[in-house]
Design an enzyme around this catalytic site. Sequence first.
Site, mmCIF file in Angstrom:
data_model
loop_
_atom_site.group_PDB
_atom_site.id
_atom_site.type_symbol
_atom_site.label_atom_id
_atom_site.label_comp_id
_atom_site.label_asym_id
_atom_site.label_seq_id
_atom_site.Cartn_x
_atom_site.Cartn_y
_atom_site.Cartn_z
ATOM 1 N N CYS A 118 3.007 1.697 -3.002
ATOM 2 C CA CYS A 118 2.533 3.049 -3.297
ATOM 3 C C CYS A 118 2.190 3.596 -1.923
ATOM 4 O O CYS A 118 1.478 2.934 -1.154
ATOM 5 C CB CYS A 118 1.300 3.008 -4.189
ATOM 6 S SG CYS A 118 0.371 4.570 -4.208
ATOM 7 N N CYS A 158 6.996 8.983 -2.469
ATOM 8 C CA CYS A 158 6.157 8.549 -3.590
ATOM 9 C C CYS A 158 6.936 7.512 -4.392
ATOM 10 O O CYS A 158 7.973 7.825 -4.973
ATOM 11 C CB CYS A 158 5.843 9.763 -4.466
ATOM 12 S SG CYS A 158 4.996 9.349 -5.998
HETATM 13 N N1 DGL Z 1 1.670 7.840 -3.592
HETATM 14 C C1 DGL Z 1 2.264 7.638 -4.876
HETATM 15 C C2 DGL Z 1 3.177 6.422 -4.891
HETATM 16 O O1 DGL Z 1 3.723 6.059 -3.868
HETATM 17 C C3 DGL Z 1 1.395 7.613 -6.107
HETATM 18 C C4 DGL Z 1 -0.026 7.984 -6.105
HETATM 19 C C5 DGL Z 1 -0.469 8.543 -7.457
HETATM 20 O O2 DGL Z 1 -0.770 7.764 -8.372
HETATM 21 O O3 DGL Z 1 -0.453 9.771 -7.556
HETATM 22 O O4 DGL Z 1 3.396 5.831 -5.917
#
Ligand code: DGL
Length: 222
Positions: A182, A69
Amino acid sequence: MIGVFDSGLGGLCALCEIHRLLPRESTVFLADRENAPYGERSESELIRLVSRDTERLALSGADRILVGCCTACTVLDKIPRELSELCTSIIEPTVREALSLTATGRIAVLCTEATKRSRIYERTALSIMPSAEAVTYAAGGLVRLVEGGMSDACIDDGGRERLSSVLSGLNLAGCDTLILGCTHFSHLERTLGDVLSIRTVSAARAGAEYFSKIIMKKSRGS
Ligand code: DGL
């Protein structure tokens, strides 16, 4: 055991890469869907959530954690050291890959609002290549589309229209490389590359590749 976590489906892209690259390793995956989306959280909330996620994985037996993440990566230096020491951030390897590919030195980054606010991509790009420029664009709407089931394998004309409207303010002028900063966006990597006609670098993939090299090096050394 390797731990991977995210707020939701994005981390699965990183996990799949780990399974492909390190098929013999055991893994544990945590998706904190109860508190998603992380991209809309304040820094103090993220510190609390990321501390808890990493602690949970450590308690489940993870001795090395791939942070699947990008938003969580923005606060890794602010969580307790005994937890951050277990973690590998996916930001730097992603920026390195993008900078190795760009001819213009100007890269675009699609990310969450919290990641944009942190300026982590800009700072990392500058620390690697002082002449580089990273232009970030927050597209939290894409996180919702992916959580709603949209992916490269499952998108129709209506979906493409919704995608285009989320991305309508995106200005890629002078950029030849787009970081999917993301991990959720990796579910739409092919579509985004097609719709925007630009080379993409997935943080989920670049981060997992970097992490796998560390693990392989360690197991060769031990
Ligand atoms: N998948 C997460 C990232 O890489 C974020 C997604 C969310 O906003 O929860 O930042």
